[in-house]
Design an enzyme around this catalytic site. Structure first.
Site, PDB file in Angstrom:
ATOM      1  N   ASP A  20      13.907  65.014  77.868  1.00 24.10           N
ATOM      2  CA  ASP A  20      14.408  63.649  78.096  1.00 24.10           C
ATOM      3  C   ASP A  20      13.294  62.692  78.514  1.00 24.10           C
ATOM      4  OD1 ASP A  20      16.264  61.656  78.268  1.00 24.10           O
ATOM      5  OD2 ASP A  20      17.118  62.309  80.168  1.00 24.10           O
ATOM      6  N   GLY A  21      13.463  61.418  78.137  1.00 23.42           N
ATOM      7  CA  GLY A  21      12.539  60.375  78.604  1.00 23.42           C
ATOM      8  C   GLY A  21      11.607  59.837  77.525  1.00 23.42           C
ATOM      9  N   ASN A  22      11.834  60.231  76.268  1.00 25.78           N
ATOM     10  CA  ASN A  22      10.964  59.738  75.186  1.00 25.78           C
ATOM     11  C   ASN A  22      11.038  58.218  75.051  1.00 25.78           C
ATOM     12  OD1 ASN A  22      10.527  62.417  74.628  1.00 25.78           O
ATOM     13  ND2 ASN A  22      11.828  62.481  72.813  1.00 25.78           N
ATOM     14  N   GLY A  23      12.278  57.691  75.144  1.00 28.38           N
ATOM     15  CA  GLY A  23      12.489  56.243  74.977  1.00 28.38           C
ATOM     16  C   GLY A  23      11.788  55.466  76.076  1.00 28.38           C
ATOM     17  N   ARG A  24      11.932  55.928  77.320  1.00 26.74           N
ATOM     18  CA  ARG A  24      11.295  55.217  78.447  1.00 26.74           C
ATOM     19  C   ARG A  24       9.768  55.333  78.384  1.00 26.74           C
ATOM     20  NH1 ARG A  24      14.778  58.194  82.613  1.00 26.74           N
ATOM     21  NH2 ARG A  24      15.355  59.270  80.692  1.00 26.74           N
ATOM     22  N   HIS A  37       9.529  59.492  70.465  1.00 31.63           N
ATOM     23  CA  HIS A  37      10.012  60.763  69.899  1.00 31.63           C
ATOM     24  C   HIS A  37       8.855  61.547  69.252  1.00 31.63           C
ATOM     25  CE1 HIS A  37      13.981  59.824  71.040  1.00 31.63           C
ATOM     26  NE2 HIS A  37      14.169  58.857  70.156  1.00 31.63           N
ATOM     27  N   THR A  66      25.435  66.625  69.994  1.00 38.53           N
ATOM     28  CA  THR A  66      26.568  66.154  69.186  1.00 38.53           C
ATOM     29  C   THR A  66      26.870  64.692  69.509  1.00 38.53           C
ATOM     30  OG1 THR A  66      27.961  67.227  70.866  1.00 38.53           O
ATOM     31  CG2 THR A  66      27.738  68.379  68.788  1.00 38.53           C
ATOM     32  N   LEU A 130       7.392  84.671  71.346  1.00 39.58           N
ATOM     33  CA  LEU A 130       8.468  83.828  71.902  1.00 39.58           C
ATOM     34  C   LEU A 130       9.654  83.691  70.945  1.00 39.58           C
ATOM     35  CD1 LEU A 130       9.215  81.649  74.163  1.00 39.58           C
ATOM     36  CD2 LEU A 130       8.269  79.977  72.555  1.00 39.58           C
ATOM     37  N   SER A 195      24.397  67.162  80.783  1.00 40.92           N
ATOM     38  CA  SER A 195      24.642  66.511  79.495  1.00 40.92           C
ATOM     39  C   SER A 195      25.130  67.469  78.403  1.00 40.92           C
ATOM     40  CB  SER A 195      23.389  65.768  79.018  1.00 40.92           C
ATOM     41  OG  SER A 195      23.035  64.774  79.937  1.00 40.92           O
TER      42      SER A 195
HETATM   43  C1  FPP Z   1      15.791  62.265  74.774  1.00 39.36           C
HETATM   44  O1  FPP Z   1      14.996  61.161  75.163  1.00 39.36           O
HETATM   45  C2  FPP Z   1      15.278  62.776  73.540  1.00 39.36           C
HETATM   46  C3  FPP Z   1      15.994  62.955  72.399  1.00 39.36           C
HETATM   47  C4  FPP Z   1      17.420  62.637  72.250  1.00 39.36           C
HETATM   48  C5  FPP Z   1      15.338  63.462  71.195  1.00 39.36           C
HETATM   49  C6  FPP Z   1      14.443  64.619  71.484  1.00 39.36           C
HETATM   50  C7  FPP Z   1      13.739  64.937  70.254  1.00 39.36           C
HETATM   51  C8  FPP Z   1      12.455  65.288  70.190  1.00 39.36           C
HETATM   52  C9  FPP Z   1      11.566  65.483  71.360  1.00 39.36           C
HETATM   53  C10 FPP Z   1      11.914  65.611  68.896  1.00 39.36           C
HETATM   54  C11 FPP Z   1      12.336  67.019  68.620  1.00 39.36           C
HETATM   55  C12 FPP Z   1      11.534  67.569  67.627  1.00 39.36           C
HETATM   56  C13 FPP Z   1      11.477  68.853  67.333  1.00 39.36           C
HETATM   57  C14 FPP Z   1      10.553  69.190  66.284  1.00 39.36           C
HETATM   58  C15 FPP Z   1      12.305  69.895  67.989  1.00 39.36           C
HETATM   59  P1  FPP Z   1      15.651  59.718  75.134  1.00 39.36           P
HETATM   60  O2  FPP Z   1      15.434  59.135  73.790  1.00 39.36           O
HETATM   61  O3  FPP Z   1      17.088  59.812  75.550  1.00 39.36           O
HETATM   62  O4  FPP Z   1      14.791  58.993  76.197  1.00 39.36           O
HETATM   63  P2  FPP Z   1      15.274  57.822  77.167  1.00 39.36           P
HETATM   64  O5  FPP Z   1      16.355  58.424  78.033  1.00 39.36           O
HETATM   65  O6  FPP Z   1      14.034  57.513  77.941  1.00 39.36           O
HETATM   66  O7  FPP Z   1      15.740  56.711  76.308  1.00 39.36           O
END
Ligand code: FPP
Length: 239
Positions: A20-24, A37, A66, A130, A195
């Protein structure tokens, strides 16, 4: 140094992570969410390799839930494209000795992704390192419902007696059948929720939360979680 440390501490067999946290992470850098992402995907590969290196048996990551279909179409397409790129590199799993498995409602995904998943799973089936579960179109409630439907069908077919259904019977119908439950569930980014992740399997899991955003969650932070895990006293309801 590492050797001595490993002898002293108790490692989890199974680690589960909510990435979690890619967007931020992207927002902080004035970048589009897609950049977050991509950075998250790169970090996922580094952490999977690291887990393999230190001898973790199972790693389960939450890639797409989902509920994530409710995001803007552009973002969903972006995550699916990251997955496509990753899967096209599937030969890497074999080289890295990582056995990959996808958990979730895979049948509802785009057909090209289903084919890539089949290839990746088949190509890495003999890997002895793994065991990596990627949760994709995954929801814990959906998984339990899916198992309940299978149980109902098996009762109807006379394969199982409804009165005698056991926890093991339900577990055998989960996507994670045959695997140990996660010993520790890690959620970075400062959120304190499950979640809908592994809700059956997490009954006795330890939890580790961190404020670090997923793309920045380097092995040193995983090490902090592992050190803390090693000190926890797990009683599984006993004394
Ligand atoms: C949550 O962060 C992240 C996701 C919903 C997507 C996660 C996907 C990846 C890391 C790519 C996966 C790739 C592979 C190859 C397995 P968020 O977008 O909810 O972040 P935020 O809460 O900061 O907005």
């Amino acid at each position: 140094m590492r050797k001595k440390k490993e002898e002293e501490r108790k490692l989890p067999r199974h680690i589960a992570i909510i990435m979690d946290g890619n967007g931020r992470w992207a927002k902080k850098r004035a970048l589009p969410r897609s950049a977050g992402h991509s950075a998250g995907s790169k970090n996922f590969k580094d952490i999977a390799r690291y887990c393999n290196k230190i001898g973790i048996e199972y790693l389960t990551v939450y890639a797409f839930s989902t509920e994530n279909w409710a995001r803007p179409k552009d973002e969903v397409d972006n995550i699916m494209n990251i997955l496509r790129d990753y899967l096209k590199d599937a030969k890497n799993f074999k080289e890295e000795n990582i056995q990959v498995k996808f958990i979730g409602n895979i049948a509802a995904l785009p057909v090209d992704i289903i084919a890539l998943i089949d290839d990746a799973e088949k190509n890495s089936a003999d890997a002895t390192g793994l065991k990596l579960n990627i949760a994709l179109n995954y929801g814990g409630r959906d998984e339990i419902l899916h198992a309940a439907r299978k149980l109902a069908a098996d009762c109807k077919n006379g394969l199982i007696d409804a009165e005698a259904i056991s926890e093991q019977d339900l577990e055998a119908r989960l996507y994670t059948a045959g695997q140990p439950d996660p010993d520790i569930i890690i959620r970075p980014s400062g959120e304190y929720r499950l979640s809908n992740y592994l809700i059956w399997q997490s009954a006795y899991s330890e939890f580790w939360f961190s404020h670090i955003l997923w793309p920045d969650f380097k092995p040193k932070y995983l090490e902090e979680a592992l050190d803390e895990f090693s000190k926890r006293d797990r009683r599984f309801g006993g004394v």
